[in-house]
Design a protein around this motif. Structure first.
Motif, short mmCIF file in Angstrom:
data_model
loop_
_atom_site.label_atom_id
_atom_site.label_comp_id
_atom_site.label_asym_id
_atom_site.label_seq_id
_atom_site.Cartn_x
_atom_site.Cartn_y
_atom_site.Cartn_z
N SER A 368 11.35 2.48 6.26
CA SER A 368 9.97 2.18 5.88
C SER A 368 9.29 1.23 6.86
O SER A 368 8.06 1.09 6.85
CB SER A 368 9.92 1.58 4.46
N ARG A 369 10.08 0.59 7.72
CA ARG A 369 9.53 -0.35 8.69
C ARG A 369 9.46 0.23 10.10
O ARG A 369 9.31 -0.52 11.07
CB ARG A 369 10.35 -1.64 8.69
N LYS A 374 2.55 6.12 5.13
CA LYS A 374 2.85 5.55 3.82
C LYS A 374 3.20 6.63 2.80
O LYS A 374 4.09 6.45 1.96
CB LYS A 374 1.66 4.73 3.33
N GLU A 375 2.48 7.76 2.86
CA GLU A 375 2.76 8.82 1.88
C GLU A 375 4.14 9.44 2.09
O GLU A 375 4.75 9.93 1.13
CB GLU A 375 1.68 9.89 1.93
N ALA A 378 6.35 6.95 0.40
CA ALA A 378 6.07 6.97 -1.04
C ALA A 378 6.72 8.16 -1.72
O ALA A 378 7.15 8.07 -2.87
CB ALA A 378 4.57 6.97 -1.27
N MET A 456 9.97 -2.97 -0.49
CA MET A 456 9.00 -1.88 -0.59
C MET A 456 8.05 -2.09 -1.76
O MET A 456 6.87 -1.71 -1.70
CB MET A 456 9.74 -0.54 -0.70
N ASP A 459 5.48 -4.54 -0.58
CA ASP A 459 4.52 -3.84 0.29
C ASP A 459 3.50 -3.07 -0.52
O ASP A 459 2.34 -2.92 -0.11
CB ASP A 459 5.26 -2.88 1.23
N ALA A 460 3.93 -2.54 -1.67
CA ALA A 460 3.04 -1.74 -2.52
C ALA A 460 2.23 -2.61 -3.48
O ALA A 460 1.44 -2.08 -4.26
CB ALA A 460 3.84 -0.71 -3.29
#
Length: 527
Positions: A368-369, A374-375, A378, A456, A459-460
């Motif tokens: 994720s980094r 983003k999707e 996700a 995560m 982040d969200a």
């Protein structure tokens, strides 16, 4: 299958055996290029041995190997000598076999005559195909006997086989050869100080396609699909220059080896995943593929993403004691076309791994980094949450706060961590640890999974979820250091056995705990 041990290991490959890999296809042969059915040799496509015998003779004599050079992971040049019929050691005939692996093999066969006289040669190739699946070959237990038919055409030999209702076939293309059911023959005169050459192609029988379709120009002009794929891989690799050429060579070889382990998800050809290892494990493994792809993040982050996406597609949904599938669990191993009960769990996917599930969440946190949309990340979060549900509902079997394993049937792997040989977890005095077993590194993976999912969530913008997961991680770390640390030894226990006794053998498992920042500066004192 009882797991990997001396009884289930493949037999000897033979002196100087050469292994070539291309995606999930691979070929194992002797140093002269021959494939012998009595060895664990062959050409394997989709986990099926489509070629079990490929033995070349010249004037009735087998070839004497001179050397083999692996030019790329999927291509090798074999050099051999054709013995003289009069018994003299010297021979003017040198045979070269340039072999490429793809969806089968393509072999350019060249006979060079270094004599001042023409050489009359009868070049014969005996061909066998047993269609054994990989597990039968690896374990030297060929169980099935296929009903075989052979059909000859002008320049092809087609071998068809039937077992129960399963049908398979292989097509051998040999332009200009005399084709017979048992093989093919060329009768040629090789000119003085000249050469003779031909190209042979072997591929699974597929309606409407030519055996040559998956290979480049047979004379080597232009690039094959594997050449293009290899070139693209090399182009994206960081170029390192340093004073120590030995390290440079090691890195280049590592890049080549990692590139050779890339395979495609058959359901999603655009995805590239990492296979566990050549030759017997050219398939997706949960633990191995996750570890390798995370370590390769600086080279190609898409390997980790593809591995995560494919594992997510196969994530457990039901409880199946034979395959050890459970809701939310990440698989141990998946096979493409295995049709015998020798596969673990008797099916194509087997879930007997205690560490792949927390590793899945941990690797997702790392990926994720690395700049993916983003999707894209996700879409994988629900799978991460199901994996955490498995840790809570199935992984902690006795409610003590640690994730343990115990196989669900007597055919599964006895040990289900990264040391999954049957005797991989034992006390310092040699006694085997009895399950359920809580491995030290698995607890570290769970700790990392909690933190990764917490990151995560932060982040969200979900601070409540993030704080809860971070608190779970802190509690697990404290509990682990209280129960696994052995002050009298100065290191962590490799595991807790069924009676919660620390397993005191010193092993590399504890190093994984350091990787995840698992140790505490002040050690708890055991009562």
């Amino acid at each position: 299958m009882a797991g990997w041990n001396a009884d289930t290991a493949a037999g000897p490959l033979g002196t100087g055996a050469v292994t070539l890999v291309a995606g999930s296809s691979f070929c194992i042969s002797l140093a002269n290029g021959d494939i012998h059915p009595e060895h664990p040799h062959g050409v394997f496509v989709l986990d099926t041995r489509i070629l079990s015998g490929w033995r070349l003779t010249i004037n009735g004599q087998p070839l004497e190997p001179l050397g083999a050079e692996t030019k790329e992971p999927y291509r090798a040049l074999f050099a051999a000598r054709a013995p003289r019929l009069d018994g003299y050691a010297d021979s003017p005939l040198i045979v070269e076999r340039l072999r490429q692996v793809g969806a089968g093999i393509q072999e350019q066969l060249t006979v060079r005559n270094y004599s001042v006289k023409p050489a009359e040669c009868v070049i014969s190739l005996r061909i066998e195909a047993d269609f054994a699946d990989l597990f039968e070959v690896k374990e030297a237990r060929i169980q099935r006997r296929w009903e075989e038919t052979r059909q000859t055409d002008s320049d092809t030999l087609t071998i068809r086989a039937l077992w129960q209702e399963v049908r398979k076939s292989v097509v051998i293309q040999a332009p200009g050869a005399d084709i017979a059911p048992e093989g093919l023959t060329y009768r040629v005169s090789v000119p003085a100080r000249g050469q003779w050459s031909t190209v042979l192609t072997v591929a699974p029988g597929v309606e409407g396609t030519s055996p040559e379709a998956s290979f480049g120009h047979p004379e080597g002009e232009g690039l094959s699909p594997r050449d293009w794929r290899h070139r693209e891989w090399v182009a994206k690799i960081p170029v390192l220059q340093m004073g120590n050429r030995s390290i440079e060579r090691t890195l280049r070889r590592s890049y080549d080896d990692l590139g050779a382990l890339r395979i495609e998800d058959p359901e999603h050809p655009e995805r590239v995943v990492v296979a566990a290892g050549a030759p017997w494990f050219m398939t997706l493994f949960g633990r191995d593929s996750l570890w390798a792809s995370e370590m390769a993040l600086p080279v190609d982050p898409s390997l980790a993403l593809g591995t995560l996406q494919t594992l997510a597609d196969h994530q457990g949904t039901v409880v199946d004691p034979m395959t050890e599938e459970e809701p939310g669990k990440i698989l141990h191993e998946v096979r493409l076309d295995v049709s015998t009960g020798l596969a673990l769990g008797g099916k194509s996917a087997y879930y007997g791994s205690v560490d792949a599930t927390p590793l899945f969440v941990s690797v997702l946190g790392a990926v994720s980094r690395w700049g993916f949309a983003k999707e894209t990340i996700a879409a994988l979060l629900p799978h991460a949450d199901r994996a955490l549900d498995w840790i809570r509902d199935y992984g902690d079997k006795d409610g003590d706060g640690f994730v343990e394993y115990q196989r669900l049937n007597d055919q599964g792997l006895i040990n289900q961590g990264w040391k999954d040989s049957w005797d991989g977890v034992n006390f310092a005095d040699g006694r085997m640890a009895e399950p359920p077993i809580a491995l030290c590194e698995v607890q570290a993976y769970v700790y990392s999974a909690y933190l990764a999912r917490a990151w995560m969530a932060y982040d969200a913008g979900d601070a409540a979820l993030a704080d809860g997961l971070a608190d779970q991680a802190a509690q697990l770390k404290k509990r682990f250091n209280e129960q696994f640390w052995m002050p009298e030894h100065g290191y962590y226990a490799i595991a807790l056995d069924r009676d919660k006794r620390p397993v005191d053998a010193c092993a590399s498992n504890m190093g994984h705990c350091l990787w995840f920042g698992w140790w505490m500066r002040t050690r708890p004192r055991r009562c």
